[in-house]
Design an enzyme around this catalytic site. Structure first.
Site, PDB file in Angstrom:
ATOM      1  CB  SER A 285       0.807   6.088   6.144  1.00 11.99           C
ATOM      2  OG  SER A 285       0.014   5.908   4.979  1.00 11.99           O
TER       3      SER A 285
ATOM      4  CG  ASN B 153      -2.152   0.902   0.987  1.00 10.99           C
ATOM      5  OD1 ASN B 153      -2.034   1.978   0.440  1.00 10.99           O
ATOM      6  ND2 ASN B 153      -3.318   0.453   1.430  1.00 10.99           N
ATOM      7  CG  ASP B 154       1.427   3.295   3.653  1.00 12.28           C
ATOM      8  OD1 ASP B 154       0.384   3.813   3.195  1.00 12.28           O
ATOM      9  OD2 ASP B 154       1.537   2.936   4.834  1.00 12.28           O
ATOM     10  CB  VAL B 155       6.019   0.427  -0.395  1.00 12.25           C
ATOM     11  CG1 VAL B 155       6.417   0.320   1.063  1.00 12.25           C
ATOM     12  CG2 VAL B 155       5.219  -0.792  -0.835  1.00 12.25           C
ATOM     13  CB  VAL B 156       2.765   1.014  -4.675  1.00  8.18           C
ATOM     14  CG1 VAL B 156       3.745  -0.138  -4.765  1.00  8.18           C
ATOM     15  CG2 VAL B 156       1.492   0.586  -3.940  1.00  8.18           C
TER      16      VAL B 156
END
Length: 476
Positions: free
Chosen positions: A441, A400-403
């Site tokens: 996040s 999720n957050d890393v993309v």
């Protein structure tokens, strides 16, 4: 002569530790690194039994025999370790690592308290040199902070408590005061002008204050930053062990602790760089909540497996982007199976792993290695991002957050500036998720509503297995 052999054994053990850590730096040699580290620790443990101070503890009566308690502790620890190794799933490995860090800190704390009790019983504080006394005090502080901080990290990762950052006004000042009080109590122990009972009160007070500091220190960190905190606590456990080595004059403990402490802080720096975070700001800055999108809500496009399959079948290049969702679904083995079907269909397959994907550094690497993924297919974010525009299809499995493109597009986002895997550049993006939930996040992921993105809802393992079945039906 016996002590000479013990010192030689310690040197050999340290060599194995150094080789082990070096080999743990590469996926291909990680297993060998583990083996070398195990051999080094075995040599060190056996050598301890031949220490002159340890041999003096021998007694024909079990309850007075130091060897009895040492062997008993080894037996209990080995039993617990074996049970955990058999029962703990890969998804729970981050929590287990957090507990291991905590146990390392607790062990150092207990060693320091035992050393203090020896001096207190003999009323012979003057026999301890200043370096050993300072090291003993620091061991108590660092070990206690590591223990309670790691237990709290475990609770957040395991879902036993809210994973969000918990902050209150004056929290940083409170932590500073607690640290000063702990150091002040250590000074009371180190300085020779204080009575033995006051030294006892100071040591106990330092331990209690430091245990509290570990809680207030880690509770302010959100779950999304846990990879950094786990690395930092790992470093703390090494520092505590090293300080304990100075306190009890054990060279191998000093060296091993320094290796763990140094490697842990290096990994912490790497994690901070990967998330574009300053460690000081992470630990002490005020919490900044993320903002939800101010625009009109856009419903992400979604497809069933059957409707999405023609896109997958036609793809000539596919990159898998794993995240925590893959760990939850235990989908790594069916991912390998689908990759094999794609390669048989003439497709080029690769994998890209973000440094902080999952709940700890290397989490996704371990899962893919468990599925026997070819190391040559594993690419770093830096290697894949320039090639992402050439990929026909990017399949995101629970990441999720890393993309999330807001890391590049929205200066007001709390993750702005964090390097991400630029999956949005691929011709088509499949996002495999159970729902539209946010990452750690708490931010909406704008990738989900881009024109080239398709959501495929459901359990990742079931979804990928359905794709595999589509390939099998096509072959039949």
């Amino acid at each position: 002569m016996t002590q000479t052999y013990v010192d030689i054994a310690y040197i050999v053990a340290c060599v194995f530790f150094i080789l082990g850590i070096k080999k743990l730096g590469r996926s291909r040699t990680a297993r060998q690194g583990n083996l070398f580290s195990m051999i080094g620790m075995s040599i060190a443990v056996v050598a301890v039994f031949f220490e002159s101070s340890f041999m003096d503890s021998w007694s024909p009566r079990f309850l007075n025999n130091g060897y009895f308690y040492a062997v008993l502790a080894l037996a209990i620890g080995s039993l617990l370790g074996t049970i955990w190794a058999k029962r703990v799933q890969m998804i729970d490995m981050p929590q287990l690592v957090a507990l291991f860090n905590g146990f390392g800190g607790l062990s150092s704390l207990l060693v320091a308290l035992a050393e203090f009790s020896k001096y207190y019983a003999q009323q012979s504080f003057t026999t301890a040199n200043k370096l050993s006394s300072i090291a003993l005090g620091l061991t108590i502080i660092i070990g206690a902070v590591t223990f309670t901080g790691s237990v709290l990290a475990w609770a957040k990762l395991a879902g036993r408590m809210n994973g969000k950052a918990i902050r209150w006004p004056g929290q940083n000042l409170m932590n500073f005061v607690l640290l000063v009080l702990a150091l002040g109590a250590t000074a009371v122990y180190v300085l020779p002008d204080f009575a033995a009972n006051l030294k006892l009160l100071a040591i106990v007070g330092s331990a209690i204050i430091s245990l509290l500091l570990g809680v207030t220190f880690v509770i302010a960190i959100g779950g999304g930053d846990m990879p950094i905190i786990i690395s930092l606590l790992n470093s703390f456990s090494g520092l505590a062990a090293s300080m304990a080595g100075f306190a009890i004059d054990n060279n191998v403990l000093v060296v091993a602790g320094c290796l763990v402490g140094a490697s842990g802080i290096i990994l912490t720096i790497i994690m901070c760089k990967a998330m574009n975070k300053a460690l000081f700001s992470l630990l002490f800055a005020k919490y900044k909540a993320g903002k939800k999108s101010d625009g009109d809500y856009v419903e992400p496009k979604s497809l069933s497996v059957e409707d999405a399959f023609p896109i997958l079948e036609a793809a000539q290049s596919v990159v898998f982007i794993p995240g925590y969702g893959m760990a939850v679904a235990q989908a790594q083995h069916v991912v390998k199976e689908l990759a094999q079907k794609l390669e048989d269909n003439g497709c080029e397959v690769s994998y890209v792993i973000h440094p902080v994907a999952g709940r700890m550094p290397g989490h996704m690497n371990v899962l893919l290695a468990e599925a026997d993924i070819d190391y040559d297919q594993l690419l770093t974010m830096e290697e894949m991002n320039p090639l992402m525009g050439q990929q026909d299809l990017a399949i995101i499995i629970g990441a999720n957050d890393v993309v999330n493109p807001v890391a590049e597009d929205d200066p007001d986002s709390p993750i702005y500036g964090m390097p991400i895997i630029q999956a949005y550049k691929a011709n088509t993006v499949f996002v495999l998720k159970r729902g539209q939930g946010m990452g750690y996040s708490g931010l909406e992921n704008t990738l989900f509503t881009k024109d080239n993105t398709v959501m495929i809802y459901g359990d990742a393992k079931s979804t990928i297995s359905a794709f595999v079945k589509e390939f099998q039906d096509l072959a039949d």
